[in-house]
Write a protein that holds these residues in place. Structure first.
Motif, mmCIF file in Angstrom:
data_model
loop_
_atom_site.group_PDB
_atom_site.id
_atom_site.type_symbol
_atom_site.label_atom_id
_atom_site.label_comp_id
_atom_site.label_asym_id
_atom_site.label_seq_id
_atom_site.Cartn_x
_atom_site.Cartn_y
_atom_site.Cartn_z
ATOM 1 N N ASP A 270 0.832 -0.738 0.029
ATOM 2 C CA ASP A 270 0.265 -0.209 -0.001
ATOM 3 C C ASP A 270 0.553 1.257 -0.502
ATOM 4 O O ASP A 270 1.221 1.417 0.738
ATOM 5 N N ALA A 271 1.075 1.695 -1.065
ATOM 6 C CA ALA A 271 1.341 2.961 -1.584
ATOM 7 C C ALA A 271 0.879 4.263 -0.486
ATOM 8 O O ALA A 271 2.123 5.338 0.074
ATOM 9 N N ARG A 272 0.185 4.431 0.025
ATOM 10 C CA ARG A 272 -0.863 5.199 1.166
ATOM 11 C C ARG A 272 0.028 5.570 2.577
ATOM 12 O O ARG A 272 0.458 5.975 2.491
ATOM 13 N N GLU A 273 -0.403 4.070 3.003
ATOM 14 C CA GLU A 273 -0.197 3.708 4.572
ATOM 15 C C GLU A 273 1.442 3.185 4.566
ATOM 16 O O GLU A 273 1.992 2.932 5.542
ATOM 17 N N ARG A 274 2.048 2.818 3.333
ATOM 18 C CA ARG A 274 3.335 2.417 3.253
ATOM 19 C C ARG A 274 3.377 1.181 4.614
ATOM 20 O O ARG A 274 4.148 1.002 4.880
ATOM 21 N N GLU A 275 2.626 -0.162 3.381
ATOM 22 C CA GLU A 275 2.818 -1.189 4.296
ATOM 23 C C GLU A 275 2.300 -1.679 3.158
ATOM 24 O O GLU A 275 1.655 -1.841 2.300
ATOM 25 N N ILE A 276 2.484 -3.589 3.714
ATOM 26 C CA ILE A 276 2.298 -4.733 3.251
ATOM 27 C C ILE A 276 0.647 -5.083 3.606
ATOM 28 O O ILE A 276 0.589 -4.804 4.709
ATOM 29 N N SER A 277 -0.038 -4.665 2.142
ATOM 30 C CA SER A 277 -2.284 -4.433 3.065
ATOM 31 C C SER A 277 -2.094 -6.566 2.774
ATOM 32 O O SER A 277 -3.518 -6.516 3.077
ATOM 33 N N ALA A 278 -1.097 -6.622 1.442
ATOM 34 C CA ALA A 278 -1.842 -8.606 0.948
ATOM 35 C C ALA A 278 -1.122 -9.222 1.277
ATOM 36 O O ALA A 278 0.424 -8.526 0.209
ATOM 37 N N LEU A 279 -0.562 -10.301 1.662
ATOM 38 C CA LEU A 279 0.679 -11.733 1.645
ATOM 39 C C LEU A 279 -0.395 -12.503 1.373
ATOM 40 O O LEU A 279 -1.253 -13.220 2.540
ATOM 41 N N ARG A 280 0.727 -13.878 0.903
ATOM 42 C CA ARG A 280 0.175 -15.101 0.809
ATOM 43 C C ARG A 280 1.201 -16.118 0.509
ATOM 44 O O ARG A 280 1.984 -15.738 -1.030
ATOM 45 N N PHE A 281 1.798 -16.931 0.886
ATOM 46 C CA PHE A 281 1.888 -17.754 0.702
ATOM 47 C C PHE A 281 1.589 -19.755 0.454
ATOM 48 O O PHE A 281 0.104 -19.341 0.521
#
Length: 341
Positions: A270-281
């Motif tokens: 997320d460029a606005r929050e500057r954090e990972i918004s979703a992740l999947r392995f």
């Protein structure tokens, strides 16, 4: 007696004085000493010259030794280069021999194909000449045998029939090539569908709105953008996000009946929050022909798994998910499909 005494006591004879001899001896000794000093100085000068010459000779010897060592190292390097060149020449010679053997083999194969072609035409000619007269049909779809029979019916000889049958044979070969090209395109489409299905299984669902994916047999990479979205179910609201997905495949070629395994991961930043918004392995594998198993884990704590089995015309697909955070209920799905044709 007096006279005798007088003669005896006459004027005494003076002895010879040695002083002049001593002076001459001293002068001689002084000359010898100076000569010895001169000889000594000359000897010292010769010694110094010999020492200088010896040092020069020693320096020359050291230089010669160093030059000899350099020449020895150059010779060793040259020998190594010659050995490497000889090995490379031998390798190239082996490659040339292999190429020549391959060319000869291809020539033999082409000759066999030509002979087989000639034998096939001869057998076809023999069969056509032995076949009774068959009138040519005016309907579409007349085959090669009908055309050949028509040629025989008109009294065309074997030497004249062969050139006329060649276009028919070429047409049949062209249709066969077109059918092979269509089969190849269908295989390519099936391969593309299999890779796309594998990406959907291992990566985030509906990850990007605009993306570019590079796919090969063993490696697939995705990059894209996702527009801002509001909160939907378990997905929280997010701004403009960049998506990345990577998939690595191990084992036999895709689409085969052998065993293979694929491991993949994907995320949204997320460029606005500057954090990972979703992740999947996730991981997927084919344990047996027609038997595929998958398992995955995402950032919400959702552990999902699936089983897909193909038995003749039946396709059985079972899937389920468990929320490890116990915020949502577990889910299980079962689907059966049957292909009529």
């Amino acid at each position: 007696r007096a006279g005798r005494r007088h003669r005896r006591e006459g004027p005494a004879v003076l002895p010879r004085q040695p002083a002049p001899k001593l002076e001459r001896g001293a002068a001689g000794m002084g000359g010898q000493a100076s000569k010895l000093r001169e000889d000594l100085e000359a000897t010292q000068r010769v010694l110094e010259a010999e020492k200088t010459r010896a040092s020069l000779l020693q320096a020359d010897v050291l230089g010669l030794r160093q030059e000899l060592a350099e020449q020895g190292s150059k010779l060793e390097q040259r020998e190594r280069e010659l050995v490497d060149s000889a090995s490379q020449c031998a390798h190239r010679l082996d490659e040339k021999e292999q190429e020549v053997a391959k060319a000869l083999k291809e020539k033999e194969i082409l000759e066999e194909l030509r002979l087989n072609d000639a034998m096939m035409v001869k057998k076809l000619m023999t069969a056509v000449l032995q076949k009774p007269q068959v009138p040519r049909s005016s309907s579409t779809g007349a085959g090669l045998a009908t055309d050949a029979g028509s040629l025989v019916a008109h009294g065309t000889g074997a030497a004249e029939v062969e050139p006329q049958l060649r276009p028919l044979l070429d047409d049949a070969l062209a249709r066969l090539a077109a059918r092979e090209a269509r089969t190849s395109s269908l295989l390519q489409a099936a391969r593309s569908d299999q890779r796309q299905e594998l990406c959907r299984t291992l990566w985030l669902h509906q990850m990007c709105d605009a993306s570019l994916t590079l796919r090969s047999a063993n490696l697939m990479v995705l990059g894209g953008l996702r527009m801002p979205r509001s909160q939907q179910g378990r997905q929280s609201a997010s701004g403009l996000s960049g998506g990345v997905g990577v998939l690595r495949r191990f084992g036999e070629e895709g689409g085969s009946d052998g065993r293979w395994t694929a491991v993949g991961g994907s995320l949204l930043w997320d460029a606005r929050e500057r954090e990972i918004s979703a992740l999947r392995f996730a991981m997927c594998g084919q344990v047996a022909p027609g038997q595929r198993v998958s398992v995955g884990f995402d950032h919400t704590g959702n552990l999902s798994g699936g089983l897909k089995s193909n038995v003749d015309a039946f396709t059985i697909h079972a899937n389920g998910s468990i929320d490890l955070n116990r915020r949502h209920a577990s889910r299980v799905g079962f689907e059966v499909s049957y292909d009529l044709d």
